[in-house]
Design a protein around this motif. Sequence first.
Motif, mmCIF file in Angstrom:
data_model
loop_
_atom_site.group_PDB
_atom_site.id
_atom_site.type_symbol
_atom_site.label_atom_id
_atom_site.label_comp_id
_atom_site.label_asym_id
_atom_site.label_seq_id
_atom_site.Cartn_x
_atom_site.Cartn_y
_atom_site.Cartn_z
ATOM 1 N N LYS A 48 -7.715 -2.701 -5.167
ATOM 2 C CA LYS A 48 -7.805 -3.173 -3.790
ATOM 3 C C LYS A 48 -6.511 -3.832 -3.318
ATOM 4 N N ASN A 49 -5.910 -4.626 -4.195
ATOM 5 C CA ASN A 49 -4.798 -5.469 -3.747
ATOM 6 C C ASN A 49 -3.415 -5.070 -4.276
ATOM 7 N N HIS A 50 -3.387 -4.222 -5.268
ATOM 8 C CA HIS A 50 -2.083 -3.944 -5.887
ATOM 9 C C HIS A 50 -1.800 -2.455 -6.027
ATOM 10 N N ASP A 51 -2.531 -1.657 -5.332
ATOM 11 C CA ASP A 51 -2.322 -0.212 -5.486
ATOM 12 C C ASP A 51 -1.000 0.213 -4.840
ATOM 13 N N PRO A 52 -0.111 0.828 -5.631
ATOM 14 C CA PRO A 52 1.225 1.124 -5.087
ATOM 15 C C PRO A 52 1.193 2.147 -3.948
ATOM 16 N N ILE A 53 0.223 3.032 -3.958
ATOM 17 C CA ILE A 53 0.170 4.041 -2.891
ATOM 18 C C ILE A 53 -0.365 3.410 -1.596
ATOM 19 N N ILE A 54 -1.404 2.600 -1.714
ATOM 20 C CA ILE A 54 -1.969 1.962 -0.512
ATOM 21 C C ILE A 54 -0.943 1.024 0.125
ATOM 22 N N LEU A 55 -0.274 0.249 -0.727
ATOM 23 C CA LEU A 55 0.729 -0.678 -0.190
ATOM 24 C C LEU A 55 1.853 0.089 0.520
ATOM 25 N N TYR A 56 2.239 1.194 -0.077
ATOM 26 C CA TYR A 56 3.323 1.982 0.513
ATOM 27 C C TYR A 56 2.853 2.677 1.794
ATOM 28 N N ARG A 57 1.620 3.144 1.778
ATOM 29 C CA ARG A 57 1.043 3.754 2.979
ATOM 30 C C ARG A 57 1.038 2.751 4.134
ATOM 31 N N ASP A 58 0.596 1.540 3.827
ATOM 32 C CA ASP A 58 0.549 0.507 4.869
ATOM 33 C C ASP A 58 1.944 0.209 5.419
ATOM 34 N N TYR A 59 2.912 0.247 4.521
ATOM 35 C CA TYR A 59 4.299 0.022 4.973
ATOM 36 C C TYR A 59 4.724 1.141 5.941
ATOM 37 N N LEU A 60 4.415 2.375 5.585
ATOM 38 C CA LEU A 60 4.801 3.496 6.452
ATOM 39 C C LEU A 60 4.112 3.399 7.816
ATOM 40 N N LEU A 61 2.851 2.984 7.799
ATOM 41 C CA LEU A 61 2.109 2.854 9.058
ATOM 42 C C LEU A 61 2.695 1.723 9.910
ATOM 43 N N GLU A 62 2.943 0.593 9.249
ATOM 44 C CA GLU A 62 3.489 -0.559 9.991
ATOM 45 C C GLU A 62 4.885 -0.270 10.528
ATOM 46 N N SER A 63 5.631 0.523 9.799
ATOM 47 C CA SER A 63 6.993 0.862 10.236
ATOM 48 C C SER A 63 7.004 2.018 11.222
ATOM 49 N N LYS A 64 5.825 2.517 11.520
ATOM 50 C CA LYS A 64 5.672 3.648 12.450
ATOM 51 C C LYS A 64 6.383 4.911 11.958
ATOM 52 N N LEU A 65 6.579 4.998 10.670
ATOM 53 C CA LEU A 65 7.182 6.222 10.110
ATOM 54 C C LEU A 65 6.134 7.327 10.053
ATOM 55 N N LEU A 66 4.899 6.914 9.910
ATOM 56 C CA LEU A 66 3.780 7.863 9.909
ATOM 57 C C LEU A 66 2.624 7.230 10.668
ATOM 58 N N ASP A 67 1.802 8.070 11.288
ATOM 59 C CA ASP A 67 0.560 7.554 11.861
ATOM 60 C C ASP A 67 -0.617 8.035 11.007
ATOM 61 N N ASP A 68 -1.802 7.686 11.416
ATOM 62 C CA ASP A 68 -2.975 8.043 10.622
ATOM 63 C C ASP A 68 -3.089 9.547 10.388
ATOM 64 N N ASP A 69 -2.755 10.305 11.422
ATOM 65 C CA ASP A 69 -2.822 11.764 11.277
ATOM 66 C C ASP A 69 -1.830 12.259 10.227
ATOM 67 N N GLY A 70 -0.651 11.677 10.259
ATOM 68 C CA GLY A 70 0.377 12.061 9.288
ATOM 69 C C GLY A 70 -0.077 11.759 7.855
ATOM 70 N N ILE A 71 -0.705 10.609 7.689
ATOM 71 C CA ILE A 71 -1.225 10.219 6.369
ATOM 72 C C ILE A 71 -2.280 11.231 5.913
ATOM 73 N N LYS A 72 -3.184 11.523 6.828
ATOM 74 C CA LYS A 72 -4.268 12.461 6.480
ATOM 75 C C LYS A 72 -3.724 13.836 6.133
ATOM 76 N N GLU A 73 -2.736 14.247 6.886
ATOM 77 C CA GLU A 73 -2.138 15.566 6.665
ATOM 78 C C GLU A 73 -1.547 15.676 5.248
ATOM 79 N N ILE A 74 -0.831 14.640 4.854
ATOM 80 C CA ILE A 74 -0.223 14.632 3.507
ATOM 81 C C ILE A 74 -1.317 14.649 2.435
#
Lengths: 371, 324
Positions: free
Chosen positions: A295-321
């Motif tokens: 829940k709190n230390h998953d490297p993929i979730i943390l990185y995903r959240d970073y990409l979303l917050e940085s607007k590098l990807l949106d939810d659709d982009g995440i889902k697509e990958i």
Amino acid sequence: MTKTTAPKKSARPKPTKANLAKEAKTPANAKLTAEELIGFYREMVRIRRFEERSLRAYQQGKIAGFLHLYIGQESIAVGCVSLMEENDHVITAYRDHGHALAVGMSMDECMAELFGKATGCSKGKGGSMHYFDPSKNYWGGHGIVAGQTPLGAGLAYGLKYQEKKGCALCFLGDGAVNQGAFHESLNIASLWDLPVVYIIENNGYSMGTSQERSSVHPEAGIAVRADGYNMNWAKINGESLFDIREGVKKAMDLARDESKPSLLEIHTYRYQGHSIADANHKKYRSKEEIDDYRKNHDPIILYRDYLLESKLLDDDGIKEIDLAAKEEAEKSAAFAEQSEFPIEEDILKDVYWEEDNPDQKQSEGRIFFND
Amino acid sequence: MPEISYRQALKNAMIEELNRDENVVIIGEEVAEYNGAYKVTEGLLKQFGPKRIVDAPISEAGFIGMGIGASMLGIRPVMELMFWSFAYVAWDQIINNAASVRYMSGGKINVPIVIRGPANGGTGVGATHSHTPENFIANTPGLKVVCPSNPYDAKGLMKSAIRDNDPVYVMESTIMYNDVGEVPDEDYTVPLGKAKVTREGTDLSLIAHGPSVLVCLEAAEILKTEHDIDAEVVDLRSIRPLDEETIVNSVKKTSRAVLVEENKPFCGVDAQIAYLIQNQAFDYLDAPVQRISAIDAPAIYSPPLEKIQLPKANVVVKKVLEIC
């Protein structure tokens, strides 16, 4: 009073909470392009989906033997391999699927190897623990704990001998640090200034034995042992892909530029058992601990959240990958299923170079003794 | 033809291959500055410098594994074990890694390494230092193993070993290092897997490898002069690959065989040879195949008893007389 046993159980020291937005600005990461940043995410997700698909195949009885999954540790292989250049090499232990995919081996050949098929990366002769692809500077895939650590020194020795500017990344688990071969390797690497970076993927448990029960001074970590070999060392937080890149790059530069070895300890976690045959993995550690890491230390979730917050990807982009990775994994399972097993004649191939190259054979006499 | 020692022949092989191929490197304990514990590498550091001739710390698993890793990248390390008895602390590297990497990678990786050193008893160093592991090595697919018994073969087999793209382990003998024999100056090799009939005979075949060949030659001389028995001596030279043809042809000619080795009896090299003979020359045999091995106990220290424990010419003669 005589101390006869190690303490029984204790909670694993928690990693420092990652701050990816901050760590993204460190020298090794500041200049990454959006494409590269998204690429790292894709690679980590690909590894996780591959592992999840292979787990299902194992449960369906398609895969024999052991299956050591990399789920939870993906940031390490992806982060380290992303720093590799032409003359850098990788070697690891038996939890080797993540590194193989990270260096660019295909899901098809990796899954087919698990299924024992002739289309596998090792023609079905190695199995889960023994992936190889020297064309991608990937030297295995080794089944014996710490057995690869002298080989890693050897890759570095070869580079140095051939006067190539590069380094060897030699991965190992935290259980390997108590093997003699590892300590011999550290001494030789430091004594001869070999350009090797030893990377301990410390997931806290050598099979079912916690670090506290297997290694002295667990509170200081295990990389500190490098002090005894006058070797550079560092501890790295594995939940941050950026921290991994920053820390590992420094060690790789030291190896490439000054031909000096390092010992790195990356704090990480595996969600599954040591292998899928490890029925006790919820007994030697608590469910709460596993849940907390997920829940709190998953490297993929943390990185995903970073990409979303940085607007590098949106939810659709995440889902697509994610969808693409699932489809790729699914296709690899179909490919593996449809592939042929090696034939009986293949048992005797790839044993000796000379037997496989009869036109260049110099030896005489009999080499196989089957009748 | 010049006469040189077994030790010098090994060294000449290494010098020629060091000159021939820049990827050849000599690594081991005391090989460089100390000039070799048994002086096999004497003078090489001076001639080739510290990049090619490398002193290793006492870490057999570490430095032999390192050599295996380097060989995967195309280096051709010739690793010295001060004694083959020390191989056991590096067994995972020697057996698991060197032999299996090619197979487990589906033939993508080669391990062109040579590991060499003495493997013999008879020198008063007790059980830990007197091992002859050629049977263990021969039991491991992926490996090759040779046991030269004279200076000519020492040079020729060592050169073949260094040029080979598979791992080749060379078992030498401290007792034979000073033995002298004719060795050509020029470049020649002895192929792996080619046995040699060292003495022609018609009454029985004495089949041996390594120092036991010398024991058989001495026994053959006694048999001729004292018993008028004409023994043929076959030197295996290479254990794996194995020259079955020369063995079988000799036994078909003589109809009797005594197999002699320093190995212990159970699963020794000669167990395989005995199987081979019964399998391929059964109808030619006039007597059961006999074996003489080291007496089946750890190597004893006490010098007079150590002599008894190892194969000796008088024991070979006695065994021969039982079947001739």
